[in-house]
Design an enzyme around this catalytic site. Sequence first.
Site, PDB file in Angstrom:
ATOM      1  N   ARG A 101       0.979  -0.633  -0.148  1.00  0.00           N
ATOM      2  CA  ARG A 101       0.007   0.311  -0.060  1.00  0.00           C
ATOM      3  C   ARG A 101       1.021   1.301   0.051  1.00  0.00           C
ATOM      4  NH1 ARG A 101      -2.143  -3.182   4.095  1.00  0.00           N
ATOM      5  NH2 ARG A 101      -4.260  -4.083   3.831  1.00  0.00           N
ATOM      6  N   LYS A 142      -2.209  -2.252   7.930  1.00  0.00           N
ATOM      7  CA  LYS A 142      -3.863  -1.170   8.826  1.00  0.00           C
ATOM      8  C   LYS A 142      -3.708  -2.720  10.021  1.00  0.00           C
ATOM      9  CE  LYS A 142      -6.164  -0.154   4.426  1.00  0.00           C
ATOM     10  NZ  LYS A 142      -7.016  -0.489   4.138  1.00  0.00           N
ATOM     11  N   HIS A 165      -1.666   2.326  -6.003  1.00  0.00           N
ATOM     12  CA  HIS A 165      -3.298   0.774  -6.256  1.00  0.00           C
ATOM     13  C   HIS A 165      -3.039   0.057  -6.885  1.00  0.00           C
ATOM     14  CE1 HIS A 165      -5.874  -1.307  -2.552  1.00  0.00           C
ATOM     15  NE2 HIS A 165      -6.262  -0.950  -4.127  1.00  0.00           N
ATOM     16  N   ARG A 224      -0.231  -2.365  -6.550  1.00  0.00           N
ATOM     17  CA  ARG A 224      -0.840  -3.676  -5.603  1.00  0.00           C
ATOM     18  C   ARG A 224      -1.968  -4.700  -6.586  1.00  0.00           C
ATOM     19  NH1 ARG A 224      -1.314  -5.050   0.024  1.00  0.00           N
ATOM     20  NH2 ARG A 224      -3.657  -4.601   0.676  1.00  0.00           N
ATOM     21  N   HIS A 227      -3.913  -9.196   4.000  1.00  0.00           N
ATOM     22  CA  HIS A 227      -6.044  -8.937   4.418  1.00  0.00           C
ATOM     23  C   HIS A 227      -6.256  -9.842   5.638  1.00  0.00           C
ATOM     24  CE1 HIS A 227      -6.712  -7.818  -0.264  1.00  0.00           C
ATOM     25  NE2 HIS A 227      -6.360  -6.757   0.623  1.00  0.00           N
ATOM     26  N   TYR A 282     -10.932  -8.160  -4.609  1.00  0.00           N
ATOM     27  CA  TYR A 282      -9.854  -7.165  -4.796  1.00  0.00           C
ATOM     28  C   TYR A 282      -9.149  -7.762  -5.836  1.00  0.00           C
ATOM     29  CZ  TYR A 282      -5.751  -4.270  -4.060  1.00  0.00           C
ATOM     30  OH  TYR A 282      -4.659  -3.649  -3.739  1.00  0.00           O
TER      31      TYR A 282
END
Length: 302
Positions: free
Chosen positions: A145, A169, A239, A242, A265, A274
């Site tokens: 990211r 994240k 992105h 990615r 994830h 995705y």
Amino acid sequence: MSDRLAAVDAFARHLASERRLSPHTVNHYRRDLRSAAEVLRPDWPAVTAHDVRALVATLHRRGLGGRSLQRLLSALRTFYAYLIREGLARDNPALDVRAPKSGKRLPKALDADQARQLLDHPDGDGPLARRDQAMLELLYGCGLRLAELLSLDLDSVSAGSAELVVTGKGNKTRVLPVGKPALKALRAWLQARASLVHDPDQRALFVSQRGRRLSPSGVQQRLRRAALARGLEDHLHPHKLRHSFATHVLESSGDLRAVQELLGHANLATTQVYTHLDFQHLAKIYDGAHPRAQRRRTGDED
């Protein structure tokens, strides 16, 4: 039905003559309201908020997307405002009804040839060119990211073990393998980095021309510039790299769990959406990998 359509036609004339909307816009209103009239049972004055919600649910099941439903609801609200003004309805049943959210549009992936075109032709050999090449290699080679790339420090990279420690994240850390092209680009950048950084306490891996940690807009601008310089017409952003990483790894391996771990994830469903993975592809992987999933062939029945 004819009375309901007559009201729609009168509303369309109002839009064209009084509000002076373009014929294209008027046709949009007319088409949306005719679609609503085909599903709604009561006449316009008797329609309730419950009826409008049922309309939205029905059209959504038929495949109408969130944005199209939002436009239809907007048309209904405007239509009912007109009916109230004309004394043909008492209230506006569409006021408090909301359409379902539209699904996120995922960026298109680069194909393998485009990825090679982007990565195999560095834009010079100066410090900034080396930095940009290293960023491109990591974004595509590790599926990072943008925020993860920007948070990298010097000690995030272990050249000896070819590993990259990334904080994603939720402040979750994962360790990613780094390929030879990315390692080569990183070594070249680290040699040039010293010419930009004069503060010994600066630990950011990627810095600006002034020796400060790069900003998101700085990376985005450099990626757009690199894409144009290397003959890619499509808009390039982090992105997209990615997404290309995830798509290419999945196409080559078919290992959805591995892609999930590499992307960081929290659950598999996110990875499936995705990577545009459809059920047929999942079924093919399952049939080929699971010993008890082989489908019976014709003539194999007991």
